[in-house]
Each structure stands twice: as structure tokens, then as C-alpha cells.
Design a protein around this motif. Structure first.
Motif, mmCIF file in Angstrom:
data_model
loop_
_atom_site.group_PDB
_atom_site.id
_atom_site.type_symbol
_atom_site.label_atom_id
_atom_site.label_comp_id
_atom_site.label_asym_id
_atom_site.label_seq_id
_atom_site.Cartn_x
_atom_site.Cartn_y
_atom_site.Cartn_z
ATOM 1 N N LEU A 1 0.858 -1.192 0.000
ATOM 2 C CA LEU A 1 0.000 0.000 0.000
ATOM 3 C C LEU A 1 0.887 1.232 0.000
ATOM 4 O O LEU A 1 2.041 1.195 0.439
ATOM 5 N N PHE A 2 0.352 2.344 -0.479
ATOM 6 C CA PHE A 2 1.180 3.540 -0.551
ATOM 7 C C PHE A 2 0.402 4.792 -0.168
ATOM 8 O O PHE A 2 -0.841 4.822 -0.193
ATOM 9 N N GLN B 1 1.917 6.492 9.953
ATOM 10 C CA GLN B 1 0.688 6.606 9.167
ATOM 11 C C GLN B 1 0.442 5.334 8.363
ATOM 12 O O GLN B 1 -0.663 4.773 8.358
ATOM 13 N N LEU B 2 1.472 4.851 7.691
ATOM 14 C CA LEU B 2 1.341 3.650 6.873
ATOM 15 C C LEU B 2 1.038 2.428 7.736
ATOM 16 O O LEU B 2 0.239 1.569 7.351
ATOM 17 N N GLY B 3 1.655 2.354 8.899
ATOM 18 C CA GLY B 3 1.376 1.253 9.806
ATOM 19 C C GLY B 3 -0.058 1.255 10.286
ATOM 20 O O GLY B 3 -0.668 0.195 10.504
ATOM 21 N N GLY B 4 -0.622 2.452 10.442
ATOM 22 C CA GLY B 4 -2.027 2.555 10.828
ATOM 23 C C GLY B 4 -2.933 1.983 9.756
ATOM 24 O O GLY B 4 -3.889 1.255 10.044
ATOM 25 N N TYR B 5 -2.636 2.295 8.507
ATOM 26 C CA TYR B 5 -3.440 1.758 7.408
ATOM 27 C C TYR B 5 -3.327 0.234 7.337
ATOM 28 O O TYR B 5 -4.330 -0.462 7.125
ATOM 29 N N ALA C 1 4.907 -1.227 2.583
ATOM 30 C CA ALA C 1 4.291 0.056 2.253
ATOM 31 C C ALA C 1 5.303 0.932 1.524
ATOM 32 O O ALA C 1 6.508 0.639 1.499
ATOM 33 N N ALA C 2 4.799 1.996 0.947
ATOM 34 C CA ALA C 2 5.663 2.933 0.233
ATOM 35 C C ALA C 2 5.137 4.351 0.387
ATOM 36 O O ALA C 2 3.931 4.561 0.531
ATOM 37 N N LEU D 1 10.424 2.788 -0.097
ATOM 38 C CA LEU D 1 9.780 1.570 0.364
ATOM 39 C C LEU D 1 10.025 1.376 1.854
ATOM 40 O O LEU D 1 11.096 1.730 2.372
ATOM 41 N N HIS D 2 9.034 0.815 2.540
ATOM 42 C CA HIS D 2 9.116 0.644 3.989
ATOM 43 C C HIS D 2 8.819 -0.797 4.383
ATOM 44 O O HIS D 2 7.923 -1.437 3.810
ATOM 45 N N ASP D 3 9.532 -1.259 5.390
ATOM 46 C CA ASP D 3 9.308 -2.594 5.927
ATOM 47 C C ASP D 3 7.989 -2.638 6.689
ATOM 48 O O ASP D 3 7.688 -1.729 7.471
ATOM 49 N N ARG D 4 7.234 -3.682 6.506
ATOM 50 C CA ARG D 4 5.927 -3.818 7.156
ATOM 51 C C ARG D 4 6.038 -3.741 8.684
ATOM 52 O O ARG D 4 5.304 -2.995 9.349
#
Length: 236
Positions: free
Chosen positions: A142-143, A161-165, A179-180, A193-196
Motif C-alpha cells: 500500500l502507498f 501513518q502507513l502502519g495505521g493503514y 508500504a511505500a 519503500l518501507h518494511d511492514r
């Protein structure tokens, strides 16, 4: 060109709505806050005022870039020339739509709202991409799209924020492998890019801080004390 996978497209969650003040509703229920509200409540007074003071600079730019990406993703053959308002921000939109990311994978979601009744929390991530895995199948990312006014603007940590999604999506059986963050700037677009697990850890810390602040506000209200003016569960 942005490709999509119609047979793999994630259907929107039924009934979730968001108004112009970013309040989320599901039927008769209004969610207490949003993911951006959780994160905004922890900003200092100066940062919050700075965001509000520069709203005219970033709001239309951000909305237009998001809408252009959504149209390019969901309307086959769409081009920025089809929407003249894009021309004002074409220096941001052209590099965004031309980024190599879109040729490496295929879009499977756009402007996807997610929620948790147990947490009384909702949010919307900007999209998701599926990348073919070497061993078969797909890796789903997801991005979130961020637009910045300066080509040399520095990035900031978007993992909470991405972790919340990712957390809210999981409640509905939607699994994302990572995520990205897409950074749209005039003349250039970059992707991080981000580690989950890092995103989930960052979100857990932000959510814990929000709960502590909420408890402080509740105690202050019960005692008749004026609440911290920076706390607004519906902000941004």
C-alpha cells in the motif's frame, strides 16, 4: 502508463463515508478520530500553526495530484490534458505519472477507506500496488502520496501513518506485505519503500501516545480544566 489488475482489484468497504471535514461515518456511527487525526494531535503548536498558515500553498496542489493519480489509475486512456486544472500542477503530476514504479507493478486499489469499530478509528490510504513475486503470486504494497512544494524538500517519517493503514486493513482480511511513500515534487518524483514490521511498530508507538493524551484530556475535562488546544481528534 499506470496499469491495473481488474480481477485483483480490492473492493471498497461498504458504507464508509468521509465528509469535507474528514469525519468518517459508517451508517449512524461517527468515528472518534482518523489516522491523520491521531498523528496531528501529537504535533506541537508551532507545527500545527505552520500547517494552517500554508494551507493555500499545499491544499490544492495535494488534492489535484491525488485526483490526477486516481483518474490515471481508474480511467483507461486518461491524460492530464483531459482535466485543465492539472496544468497548474503539471510539474508535479507529469513526473508522478511517469515514475518507473507503475511499470514494475499494477494498481489494485485507489483511495481506499478502512476502519476499526473496536478502535473507533478510520482512514484512507491513497492506493496499493501488486508486484509479481519470483516464486509466483503477488506481493501487495500500500502507498501514500505526499506532494511537496520544493524540489529539494526533505522527507519525514511516514511509517506511523502507513502502519495505521496496514493495521486497519488487516481487520478486514486485507494483507499488505509492506508500504511505500511517493514523494511528488516539481520536476521529480521519488519512492521510498518501507518494511511492514517497522511501520506497525511506529504506528503502535503513535497510537499509545494518542491514548495517553486522550486520557489526559478526559481527566482535565472531568476536573473542569481547559484542554490542551493542540488536541483535536478530527484535525487534518
Amino acid at each position: 502508463m499506470i496499469r491495473s489488475l481488474p480481477h485483483h482489484w480490492i473492493a471498497p468497504l461498504e458504507g464508509l463515508e468521509r465528509d469535507h471535514q474528514h469525519r468518517y461515518r459508517l451508517g449512524d456511527h461517527t468515528f472518534r478520530t482518523s489516522i491523520t487525526g491521531v498523528l496531528a494531535s501529537q504535533k506541537g503548536a508551532y507545527a500545527r500553526q505552520r500547517i494552517e498558515d500554508t494551507r493555500e500553498q499545499w491544499e490544492d496542489r495535494g488534492n489535484t495530484c491525488h485526483r490526477a493519480l486516481e483518474l490515471a489509475a481508474t480511467c483507461p486512456g486518461w491524460h492530464p490534458d483531459d482535466w485543465p486544472h492539472c496544468w497548474r500542477w503539471i510539474d508535479w503530476i507529469e513526473p508522478l505519472l511517469a515514475h518507473e514504479l507503475w511499470s514494475q507493478g499494477a494498481l489494485i486499489a485507489s483511495e481506499m477507506g478502512v476502519y476499526s469499530l473496536s478502535l473507533d478509528l478510520a482512514g484512507t490510504f491513497d492506493g496499493a500496488i501488486a508486484f509479481p513475486s519470483p516464486g509466483g503470486g503477488w506481493r501487495q504494497i500500500l502507498f501514500d502520496l505526499k506532494s511537496q512544494g520544493n524540489a529539494k524538500a526533505s522527507t519525514y517519517d511516514t511509517r506511523p501513518q502507513l502502519g495505521g493503514y496496514i493495521t486497519l486493513a488487516a481487520e478486514h482480511g486485507l494483507h499488505f506485505d509492506g508500504a511505500a511513500t511517493i514523494w511528488a515534487r516539481p520536476g521529480r518524483c521519488t519512492v521510498k519503500l518501507h518494511d511492514r514490521d517497522e511501520c506497525l511498530t511506529a504506528w503502535a508507538a503513535a497510537w499509545s501516545s494518542y491514548q495517553q493524551l486522550s486520557a489526559q484530556v478526559a481527566r482535565a475535562q472531568a476536573a473542569g480544566v481547559r484542554c490542551d488546544p493542540r488536541f483535536d481528534p478530527f484535525s487534518l
